[in-house]
Every structure is written in structure tokens, then in C-alpha cells.
Design an enzyme around this catalytic site. Structure first.
Site, PDB file in Angstrom:
ATOM      1  N   GLU A  35       0.823  -1.220   0.000  1.00  0.00           N
ATOM      2  CA  GLU A  35       0.000   0.000   0.000  1.00  0.00           C
ATOM      3  C   GLU A  35       0.854   1.265   0.000  1.00  0.00           C
ATOM      4  OE1 GLU A  35      -3.372   0.567  -0.301  1.00  0.00           O
ATOM      5  OE2 GLU A  35      -3.428  -1.563  -0.814  1.00  0.00           O
ATOM      6  N   CYS A  84      -3.401 -13.918  -0.150  1.00  0.00           N
ATOM      7  CA  CYS A  84      -3.831 -12.523  -0.036  1.00  0.00           C
ATOM      8  C   CYS A  84      -3.466 -11.862  -1.356  1.00  0.00           C
ATOM      9  CB  CYS A  84      -3.113 -11.833   1.125  1.00  0.00           C
ATOM     10  SG  CYS A  84      -3.325 -10.026   1.147  1.00  0.00           S
TER      11      CYS A  84
HETATM   12  N1  DGL Z   1      -5.872  -8.059  -0.233  1.00  0.00           N
HETATM   13  C1  DGL Z   1      -6.584  -8.592   0.831  1.00  0.00           C
HETATM   14  C2  DGL Z   1      -6.645 -10.083   0.888  1.00  0.00           C
HETATM   15  O1  DGL Z   1      -6.595 -10.709  -0.155  1.00  0.00           O
HETATM   16  C3  DGL Z   1      -6.718  -7.825   2.119  1.00  0.00           C
HETATM   17  C4  DGL Z   1      -5.492  -7.482   2.828  1.00  0.00           C
HETATM   18  C5  DGL Z   1      -5.786  -6.580   3.996  1.00  0.00           C
HETATM   19  O2  DGL Z   1      -6.391  -5.542   3.783  1.00  0.00           O
HETATM   20  O3  DGL Z   1      -5.427  -6.967   5.117  1.00  0.00           O
HETATM   21  O4  DGL Z   1      -6.781 -10.683   1.931  1.00  0.00           O
END
Ligand code: DGL
Length: 247
Positions: free
Chosen positions: A149, A181
Site C-alpha cells: 500500500e 492474499c
Molecule cells: N488483499 C486482501 C486479501 O486478499 C486484504 C489485505 C488486507 O487488507 O489486510 O486478503
């Protein structure tokens, strides 16, 4: 003409969007990065469900016909609820335990994901269903989402953060690591550098893109046939990193 909604807690879902776009460049897209509420991984399932519903309702009012929840954490917390609450199809993320279990030689599969995903019943169900014949070791990618991020995906700082969470999986003998993720594929060069060539990382995004095509077909959502569609990128917080990473 199809209009497709895609959302994540931030820019992570772009790792899924780019695979979708590879297959369907002629459609119209709305991508929403809910970065005002990022990270989702540490939030309660109730909070994520509420946000997912607000986002879905906003996207539907913008005319989307199908929504990809490009976030494992939001899928885990909210996908059933979204499917019950709205009348359009939703495609969610699923940790790729099944292909990982088939391809490991050491019999040890690593899973990197957020706390929210690893604690969810969806993950436990998948693990029970596909992971019975292998040893599964898990690690929370602490600080990974924050790195991506902030646009830091290489260099010493990224390497030391990644090493901390990846090392236990390597020490346990994992030769296949599931990226659970959607932010983590952006750290792939660093992950691969630390793990070396003997370890394979599995990103489920291409499979999700293929699934979207199937779901659209079976729901009668027609493709535009255009060579290039319109892409709208929205951030609920600062748009700086999204602007840099979008295309
Ligand atoms: N990109 C996300 C996922 O696939 C969320 C990550 C987050 O905001 O903690 O879990």
C-alpha cells in the site's frame, strides 16, 4: 456490453484485475480500493461484511452486472452474505490449497495470508477438503499489505519484512507456498529471491479470471466484442498509489 465490479481493501486486487483484463480487455470495469479502511486483515468480520455490502450496493448503482471480491479476507467474511443480499453473481478468492497439495514434492505446503483469512471457516473447510494428505504450515504476512500500500515492493526494507513471515515456512520444508492474499503477488520478486528457485509460489488470480468468464457465460452476461473497454479506478482514501499502479 459487460460492466464488471472489482474491489479490495486497497491495490492488492489489481493483481486479480490484471489477469481478468488479460482475458477480457474489451469490457467496462469499476475497481474500488477501500484503502480508507485498509488493512482488512485485522478488522472484525462484521465490519468487513458491512463495508462489502456498501461497496456492492454502490457498484450495482453504477451498473455493474457481476462483482469480483478480489480480496481473500473480504471473501472469507462476506461472500455468503453478499450472495444472499444481492441479485447479481459474486466471484470470490480461494486459497489455492488444492493445486499446491498436488504439486508439492516435500509434502509440506506453506500458506501466507492475513489473520482474517487464516481464522475464517472458509479457509478451514478448504484445508480439510484438499489438504488432508499434506502438512500445511501457515504464516501471517505481517506488514506485507502495508508495504504494498505504500508502494514499497523491493529493497532492504521489503526483504526484511518478507523474510520474517516467510522463513518459518521455508524452515518447515515447504516447497510450494500459496499466496492467500491478493496484495502478496506484488512482493513475488522479493519472496522468490528469499526462497530461492526450489520454492514455487501459487497465485490464484489466473484461475479466478477464468472462473469469472465461466460465471459470466452461465449467467448470460454478454461480452462487448470491443478491443478496449473503459476502466474506472476509485479509492476511498488517498488515490496516490492506485494512480501509480493502475494502467
Ligand atoms: N488483499 C486482501 C486479501 O486478499 C486484504 C489485505 C488486507 O487488507 O489486510 O486478503
Amino acid at each position: 456490453m459487460a460492466r464488471i465490479g472489482i474491489f479490495d481493501s486497497g491495490v492488492g486486487g489489481l493483481s486479480v484485475f490484471r489477469e481478468i483484463y488479460r482475458l477480457l480487455p474489451g469490457e467496462d470495469y469499476v475497481y474500488l480500493a477501500d484503502n480508507a479502511n485498509c488493512p482488512y486483515g485485522e478488522k472484525s468480520p462484521e465490519f468487513i461484511r458491512e463495508r462489502a455490502c456498501e461497496i456492492a450496493s454502490d457498484m450495482i448503482s453504477r451498473g455493474v452486472q457481476v462483482i469480483v471480491v478480489a480480496c481473500n479476507t473480504a471473501t472469507s467474511a462476506a461472500i455468503s452474505y453478499l450472495r444472499e443480499s444481492f441479485d447479481i453473481p459474486f466471484i470470490g478468492m480461494e486459497p489455492a490449497i488444492k493445486p499446491a497439495a498436488h504439486s508439492t514434492s516435500t509434502g509440506v505446503v506453506g500458506v501466507l495470508a492475513t489473520k482474517g483469512t487464516l481464522n475464517g471457516t472458509k479457509y478451514h473447510d478448504i484445508k480439510e477438503q484438499y489438504g488432508a494428505d499434506v502438512r500445511i504450515v501457515e504464516s501471517i504476512g505481517s506488514g506485507f499489505v502495508e508495504l504494498v500500500e505504500s508502494g514499497v515492493v523491493q529493497g532492504d526494507a521489503a526483504e526484511s519484512v518478507v523474510e520474517r513471515s516467510l522463513r518459518p515456512l521455508l524452515d518447515a520444508g515447504a516447497d510450494v507456498v500459496v499466496l492467500g492474499c491478493t496484495h502478496y503477488p506484488f512482493l513475488l520478486p522479493v519472496l522468490q529471491k528469499i526462497a530461492g528457485d526450489g520454492v514455487r509460489f501459487i497465485n490464484p488470480a489466473p484461475a479466478i479470471a477464468a472462473r469469472l468468464c465461466d460465471v459470466m457465460r452461465s449467467n448470460g452476461i454478454a461480452l462487448s466484442g470491443k478491443t478496449e473497454g473503459h476502466r474506472e479506478f476509485i479509492a476511498s482514501g488517498s488515490a496516490e498509489v492506485l494512480d501509480r499502479m493502475k494502467w
